[in-house]
Design a protein around this motif. Structure first.
Motif, PDB file in Angstrom:
ATOM      1  N   ALA A 274      20.284  17.846  34.998  1.00 45.14           N
ATOM      2  CA  ALA A 274      20.100  16.434  35.345  1.00 45.14           C
ATOM      3  C   ALA A 274      21.440  15.720  35.442  1.00 45.14           C
ATOM      4  O   ALA A 274      21.652  14.868  36.324  1.00 45.14           O
ATOM      5  N   HIS A 275      22.359  16.054  34.555  1.00 39.37           N
ATOM      6  CA  HIS A 275      23.684  15.436  34.579  1.00 39.37           C
ATOM      7  C   HIS A 275      24.408  15.756  35.884  1.00 39.37           C
ATOM      8  O   HIS A 275      25.024  14.882  36.504  1.00 39.37           O
ATOM      9  N   PHE A 276      24.336  17.000  36.322  1.00 40.60           N
ATOM     10  CA  PHE A 276      25.008  17.392  37.561  1.00 40.60           C
ATOM     11  C   PHE A 276      24.341  16.762  38.779  1.00 40.60           C
ATOM     12  O   PHE A 276      25.022  16.347  39.722  1.00 40.60           O
ATOM     13  N   PHE A 277      23.028  16.686  38.762  1.00 37.55           N
ATOM     14  CA  PHE A 277      22.311  16.146  39.928  1.00 37.55           C
ATOM     15  C   PHE A 277      22.426  14.628  40.018  1.00 37.55           C
ATOM     16  O   PHE A 277      22.111  14.048  41.056  1.00 37.55           O
ATOM     17  N   LYS A 278      22.879  13.990  38.963  1.00 36.98           N
ATOM     18  CA  LYS A 278      23.056  12.540  38.977  1.00 36.98           C
ATOM     19  C   LYS A 278      24.058  12.125  40.045  1.00 36.98           C
ATOM     20  O   LYS A 278      24.007  11.004  40.575  1.00 36.98           O
ATOM     21  N   HIS A 279      24.948  13.030  40.402  1.00 37.32           N
ATOM     22  CA  HIS A 279      26.000  12.720  41.382  1.00 37.32           C
ATOM     23  C   HIS A 279      25.648  13.200  42.785  1.00 37.32           C
ATOM     24  O   HIS A 279      26.502  13.164  43.678  1.00 37.32           O
ATOM     25  N   ILE A 280      24.415  13.643  42.980  1.00 36.45           N
ATOM     26  CA  ILE A 280      23.963  14.112  44.291  1.00 36.45           C
ATOM     27  C   ILE A 280      23.047  13.052  44.902  1.00 36.45           C
ATOM     28  O   ILE A 280      22.111  12.580  44.250  1.00 36.45           O
ATOM     29  N   SER A 281      23.287  12.675  46.134  1.00 36.03           N
ATOM     30  CA  SER A 281      22.485  11.636  46.777  1.00 36.03           C
ATOM     31  C   SER A 281      21.055  12.115  46.992  1.00 36.03           C
ATOM     32  O   SER A 281      20.802  13.331  47.091  1.00 36.03           O
ATOM     33  N   PRO A 282      20.077  11.199  47.078  1.00 39.22           N
ATOM     34  CA  PRO A 282      18.690  11.604  47.357  1.00 39.22           C
ATOM     35  C   PRO A 282      18.562  12.438  48.626  1.00 39.22           C
ATOM     36  O   PRO A 282      17.747  13.358  48.683  1.00 39.22           O
ATOM     37  N   PHE A 283      19.374  12.134  49.637  1.00 38.35           N
ATOM     38  CA  PHE A 283      19.328  12.889  50.884  1.00 38.35           C
ATOM     39  C   PHE A 283      19.624  14.371  50.645  1.00 38.35           C
ATOM     40  O   PHE A 283      18.882  15.257  51.099  1.00 38.35           O
ATOM     41  N   TYR A 284      20.701  14.645  49.907  1.00 39.11           N
ATOM     42  CA  TYR A 284      21.075  16.037  49.647  1.00 39.11           C
ATOM     43  C   TYR A 284      20.174  16.679  48.594  1.00 39.11           C
ATOM     44  O   TYR A 284      19.953  17.904  48.631  1.00 39.11           O
ATOM     45  N   GLN A 285      19.654  15.894  47.683  1.00 43.19           N
ATOM     46  CA  GLN A 285      18.690  16.444  46.719  1.00 43.19           C
ATOM     47  C   GLN A 285      17.450  16.968  47.441  1.00 43.19           C
ATOM     48  O   GLN A 285      16.944  18.048  47.121  1.00 43.19           O
TER      49      GLN A 285
ATOM     50  N   GLU B 246      18.318  24.877  37.423  1.00 42.99           N
ATOM     51  CA  GLU B 246      19.097  25.243  36.237  1.00 42.99           C
ATOM     52  C   GLU B 246      19.907  26.505  36.520  1.00 42.99           C
ATOM     53  O   GLU B 246      21.068  26.630  36.104  1.00 42.99           O
ATOM     54  N   ARG B 247      19.296  27.444  37.219  1.00 43.66           N
ATOM     55  CA  ARG B 247      20.027  28.658  37.609  1.00 43.66           C
ATOM     56  C   ARG B 247      21.185  28.302  38.547  1.00 43.66           C
ATOM     57  O   ARG B 247      22.287  28.852  38.420  1.00 43.66           O
ATOM     58  N   LEU B 248      20.963  27.382  39.476  1.00 41.90           N
ATOM     59  CA  LEU B 248      21.995  26.994  40.431  1.00 41.90           C
ATOM     60  C   LEU B 248      23.176  26.325  39.722  1.00 41.90           C
ATOM     61  O   LEU B 248      24.339  26.627  40.007  1.00 41.90           O
ATOM     62  N   VAL B 249      22.885  25.407  38.808  1.00 44.25           N
ATOM     63  CA  VAL B 249      23.956  24.744  38.050  1.00 44.25           C
ATOM     64  C   VAL B 249      24.708  25.762  37.201  1.00 44.25           C
ATOM     65  O   VAL B 249      25.937  25.717  37.088  1.00 44.25           O
ATOM     66  N   SER B 250      23.984  26.705  36.615  1.00 46.11           N
ATOM     67  CA  SER B 250      24.629  27.757  35.828  1.00 46.11           C
ATOM     68  C   SER B 250      25.575  28.578  36.695  1.00 46.11           C
ATOM     69  O   SER B 250      26.692  28.914  36.275  1.00 46.11           O
ATOM     70  N   ALA B 251      25.144  28.901  37.919  1.00 46.27           N
ATOM     71  CA  ALA B 251      26.004  29.663  38.827  1.00 46.27           C
ATOM     72  C   ALA B 251      27.250  28.857  39.192  1.00 46.27           C
ATOM     73  O   ALA B 251      28.373  29.402  39.215  1.00 46.27           O
ATOM     74  N   TYR B 252      27.083  27.577  39.474  1.00 45.27           N
ATOM     75  CA  TYR B 252      28.231  26.729  39.807  1.00 45.27           C
ATOM     76  C   TYR B 252      29.215  26.675  38.643  1.00 45.27           C
ATOM     77  O   TYR B 252      30.434  26.867  38.827  1.00 45.27           O
TER      78      TYR B 252
ATOM     79  N   THR C 219      26.488  26.630  25.002  1.00 44.67           N
ATOM     80  CA  THR C 219      26.466  25.649  26.094  1.00 44.67           C
ATOM     81  C   THR C 219      25.600  26.155  27.236  1.00 44.67           C
ATOM     82  O   THR C 219      25.994  26.110  28.396  1.00 44.67           O
ATOM     83  N   ARG C 220      24.441  26.651  26.911  1.00 42.04           N
ATOM     84  CA  ARG C 220      23.514  27.173  27.902  1.00 42.04           C
ATOM     85  C   ARG C 220      23.068  26.048  28.841  1.00 42.04           C
ATOM     86  O   ARG C 220      22.809  24.924  28.412  1.00 42.04           O
ATOM     87  N   THR C 221      22.984  26.359  30.122  1.00 38.16           N
ATOM     88  CA  THR C 221      22.566  25.363  31.110  1.00 38.16           C
ATOM     89  C   THR C 221      21.070  25.129  30.999  1.00 38.16           C
ATOM     90  O   THR C 221      20.266  26.032  31.218  1.00 38.16           O
ATOM     91  N   ASP C 222      20.688  23.901  30.626  1.00 37.45           N
ATOM     92  CA  ASP C 222      19.272  23.563  30.502  1.00 37.45           C
ATOM     93  C   ASP C 222      18.947  22.391  31.430  1.00 37.45           C
ATOM     94  O   ASP C 222      19.761  21.990  32.265  1.00 37.45           O
ATOM     95  N   GLY C 223      17.748  21.847  31.282  1.00 37.06           N
ATOM     96  CA  GLY C 223      17.322  20.751  32.141  1.00 37.06           C
ATOM     97  C   GLY C 223      18.186  19.512  32.006  1.00 37.06           C
ATOM     98  O   GLY C 223      18.466  18.819  33.002  1.00 37.06           O
ATOM     99  N   ASN C 224      18.627  19.204  30.803  1.00 35.61           N
ATOM    100  CA  ASN C 224      19.468  18.023  30.588  1.00 35.61           C
ATOM    101  C   ASN C 224      20.816  18.177  31.282  1.00 35.61           C
ATOM    102  O   ASN C 224      21.332  17.229  31.884  1.00 35.61           O
TER     103      ASN C 224
END
Length: 353
Positions: free
Chosen positions: A317-328, A191-197, A309-314
């Motif tokens: 999850a939306h941002f990580f939906k576009h990341i492949s399992p390999f990179y996750q 969540e911190r990482l997505v917030s930074a991005y 619009t605080r960055t939370d788990g939901n």
């Protein structure tokens, strides 16, 4: 006990012979540049300390003594929670951190010192650090600042407005580590990482970050980029950002920026014994507990977050939906220690297989 010691005076293989006085001078110089912070594995009672500015009716004890004496009913619940986090952190350090580390003054620049209230705060970007810096500016300003929210955000981040532990001598560092209340606030790593991005790469006003990092990320990870993208770096995608983070070349070239650096690398929690580990998820009560320990809860309140619009788990999850399992999986391994040390579960949305 937290303690800073001078590093060994000479590196292995140093062959030039020197007079005894010269060796002592060299050792003194090296000792002033390098410090070794030893992590103490159990909770210790603070040394006797007297507040220099007690108010009538207020305890003269330091915040550290107040925490460990545990005789104030209004703090009982907070103390139990904080103790559990300390114990988890200590156990995690014992289980997963094997090497002792030599720290330079550069490594202590995230530790802000409030001598008036005997506090040391390690700030972590994207974990309410702007508001905590504002609060500390009020506490250390001798009346110049009264309302934290009246302090502009950019002013809170100006170097020199607050003193850091790196500015003191080794004996002064030792004394403060031994007798001050040391606290840190952490957050779910992704969540911190997505917030930074979101803050650094999707806001049009962050042109410095776009130029400094965006152009490099696009040049390295985007096939056939447009000339405008290479020039401005303003349209980095989250998958491109993740590729940049997990690429071994990134950290070989330079350290991570503080906004996405791991908390254990910024604040060294296995080398510095933090008395309070606050969490972004319980920001208000944890912040209130720190202010109560400092004896300023009656005059100062931690600013509440007004973000809609605080960055939370939901959102993560939306941002990580576009990341492949390999990179996750590679990204989780990169931030694994923060998950372990601060007791964050593996996110349910993660697909690592």
């Amino acid at each position: 006990m937290n303690r800073v010691q001078a590093a060994p005076p000479a590196a292995p293989g140093f062959r030039m012979r020197m007079p005894g006085g010269g060796r002592l001078l060299l050792a003194a110089c090296l000792g002033s540049l390098l410090v070794l912070v030893l992590f103490f594995q159990s909770i210790t009672k603070p040394e006797p300390a007297v507040r220099t500015d007690p108010k009538p009716g207020k305890s003269r004890r330091s915040p550290l003594q107040t925490l460990y004496n545990g005789d104030q009913p209004e703090l009982f619940a907070a103390q139990r929670s904080l103790q559990g986090r300390r114990e988890h952190l200590e156990q995690g350090c014992l289980s997963h951190k094997r090497k002792r580390q030599v720290l330079s003054p550069e490594d202590l620049k995230h530790l802000i010192v409030d001598d008036k209230h005997s506090l040391i705060y390690c700030y972590v970007p994207k974990v309410a650090c702007t508001n905590w810096k504002r609060v500390l500016m009020v506490l250390t300003s001798e009346g110049r600042y009264i309302n934290p929210l009246a302090i502009p955000a950019n002013e809170a981040h100006i170097a020199g407005n607050l003193r850091t532990l790196s500015e003191f001598t080794v004996p002064e560092i030792n004394r403060r580590l031994r007798s001050y209340l040391k606290f840190i606030f952490v957050r779910d790593p992704f969540e911190r990482l997505v917030s930074a991005y979101r803050n650094k790469f999707t806001r049009s006003y962050n042109t410095a970050f776009h130029k400094r990092y965006g152009t490099k990320i696009i040049r390295r990870n985007r096939p056939d980029p447009e000339p405008e993208a290479l020039e401005k770096g303003s349209d980095v995608s989250f998958p491109e950002f993740v590729q940049y983070l997990v690429d071994p070349r990134t950290q070989r070239e330079e350290p991570f920026n503080e906004h996405w650096e791991r908390v254990h690398s910024l604040c060294h929690p296995c080398l510095i014994h933090y008395d309070v580990v606050g969490k972004y998820e319980t920001l208000e009560p944890d912040s209130q507990a720190v202010l109560e320990l400092a004896g300023v809860d009656g005059t100062l309140q931690f600013p509440s977050s007004g973000k809609s619009t605080r960055t939370d788990g939901n959102m993560a999850a939306h941002f990580f939906k576009h990341i492949s399992p390999f990179y996750q999986k590679k990204l989780f391994n990169l931030y694994r220690m923060d998950f372990l040390l601060f007791n964050y579960s593996t996110p349910e949305y993660l697909r690592t297989r």
